[in-house]
Design an enzyme around this catalytic site. Structure first.
Site, PDB file in Angstrom:
ATOM      1  N   ILE A  12       0.822  -1.201   0.000  1.00 22.19           N
ATOM      2  CA  ILE A  12       0.000   0.000   0.000  1.00 22.19           C
ATOM      3  C   ILE A  12       0.865   1.263   0.000  1.00 22.19           C
ATOM      4  O   ILE A  12       0.354   2.386  -0.019  1.00 22.19           O
ATOM      5  CB  ILE A  12      -0.952   0.000   1.220  1.00 22.19           C
ATOM      6  CG1 ILE A  12      -2.128   0.979   1.030  1.00 22.19           C
ATOM      7  CG2 ILE A  12      -0.196   0.297   2.505  1.00 22.19           C
ATOM      8  CD1 ILE A  12      -3.032   0.663  -0.127  1.00 22.19           C
ATOM      9  N   SER A  13       2.167   1.104  -0.035  1.00 22.27           N
ATOM     10  CA  SER A  13       3.085   2.240   0.056  1.00 22.27           C
ATOM     11  C   SER A  13       3.344   2.863  -1.318  1.00 22.27           C
ATOM     12  O   SER A  13       3.892   2.205  -2.207  1.00 22.27           O
ATOM     13  CB  SER A  13       4.410   1.783   0.665  1.00 22.27           C
ATOM     14  OG  SER A  13       5.412   2.754   0.477  1.00 22.27           O
ATOM     15  N   PRO A  14       3.028   4.143  -1.506  1.00 23.74           N
ATOM     16  CA  PRO A  14       3.297   4.764  -2.806  1.00 23.74           C
ATOM     17  C   PRO A  14       4.794   4.903  -3.084  1.00 23.74           C
ATOM     18  O   PRO A  14       5.232   4.832  -4.234  1.00 23.74           O
ATOM     19  CB  PRO A  14       2.626   6.138  -2.693  1.00 23.74           C
ATOM     20  CG  PRO A  14       2.597   6.431  -1.237  1.00 23.74           C
ATOM     21  CD  PRO A  14       2.410   5.096  -0.567  1.00 23.74           C
ATOM     22  N   ALA A  16       7.157   2.805  -2.018  1.00 27.83           N
ATOM     23  CA  ALA A  16       7.632   1.488  -2.434  1.00 27.83           C
ATOM     24  C   ALA A  16       7.265   1.224  -3.888  1.00 27.83           C
ATOM     25  O   ALA A  16       8.059   0.657  -4.656  1.00 27.83           O
ATOM     26  CB  ALA A  16       7.062   0.403  -1.524  1.00 27.83           C
ATOM     27  N   TYR A  17       6.068   1.639  -4.282  1.00 28.21           N
ATOM     28  CA  TYR A  17       5.651   1.533  -5.685  1.00 28.21           C
ATOM     29  C   TYR A  17       6.615   2.284  -6.605  1.00 28.21           C
ATOM     30  O   TYR A  17       7.074   1.752  -7.629  1.00 28.21           O
ATOM     31  CB  TYR A  17       4.231   2.078  -5.839  1.00 28.21           C
ATOM     32  CG  TYR A  17       3.873   2.571  -7.215  1.00 28.21           C
ATOM     33  CD1 TYR A  17       3.652   1.683  -8.263  1.00 28.21           C
ATOM     34  CD2 TYR A  17       3.757   3.932  -7.471  1.00 28.21           C
ATOM     35  CE1 TYR A  17       3.332   2.150  -9.536  1.00 28.21           C
ATOM     36  CE2 TYR A  17       3.432   4.407  -8.729  1.00 28.21           C
ATOM     37  CZ  TYR A  17       3.220   3.509  -9.759  1.00 28.21           C
ATOM     38  OH  TYR A  17       2.911   3.975 -11.010  1.00 28.21           O
TER      39      TYR A  17
END
Length: 206
Positions: A12-14, A16-17
């Site tokens: 859910i981490s932007p 990390a994306y």
């Protein structure tokens, strides 16, 4: 001897994306392996003194918006700043990644698609149908994987990852650990790449 990067993240981490594909490129270029540690970020925060996003000071929340816009441009990724399903519970997605990592499945590809589902395509990664569709696209047998992702055994591993993260010095998502040296945030990937290229000894806290 192959060097290994420990990768602590939640799907859910932007941030990390934004860093995921770059991490994969660096690891391939440098001949490094990756160990995947999906974590419950709330549990990591509780162990390391972090705060969930709504509880942070408005100045910190505002700066996050700036960073997302800057790095969306730098990474040339189609990041939706206000996705339809955020916040949402990433547990099923994260635990599915754990199952794939443990079974030798396509965990990197799964993570790539799960990140895109949330941050590009406005899909809910808490929805079993979304996760099932990603597994179908990857040719992974979804029945066994989803059952395992819901099992007490995998949920226990998920909880233990938060403990391991805090012990390794990780306190957010993403965190990359190389030979015990912590690189927090996808904006530190250049420094991780340099450390891999040079083969230098890891830096330690004083």
């Amino acid at each position: 001897m192959t060097v290994t990067i420990d990768y602590y993240f939640t799907l859910i981490s932007p941030f990390a994306y934004l860093g995921h594909d770059v991490l994969l490129e660096i690891a391939e270029k440098r001949g490094a392996g990756i160990r995947y540690y999906p974590v419950n970020l709330g549990a990591v925060f509780s162990k390391t003194g972090g705060l969930p996003l709504p509880q942070r000071h408005p100045a910190r929340q505002a700066y996050r918006w700036l960073e997302l816009q800057r790095w969306r441009e730098v990474r040339e990724r189609p990041l939706n700043l206000r996705p339809a399903h955020f916040p949402t519970d990433p547990t099923l997605a994260d635990c599915t990644a754990i199952v794939l990592a443990q079974s030798g499945g396509r965990v990197a590809d799964f993570a790539h698609r799960a990140f895109r589902a949330c941050w590009e395509l406005d899909r809910d990664i808490a929805d079993e149908h979304v996760i099932s569709g990603i597994l179908d696209d990857l040719g992974e047998y979804k029945g066994n994987i989803l059952a395992s992702a819901r099992s007490e055994e995998v949920r226990s591993i998920y909880a233990d990852h938060a403990r391991q993260a805090s012990e390794a010095g990780a306190f957010g998502s993403p965190v990359y650990v190389l030979n015990g040296e912590v690189f927090w945030g996808q904006d530190r990937l250049d420094l991780l790449d340099q450390a891999l290229a040079s083969g230098r000894a890891p830096y330690r806290p004083l």
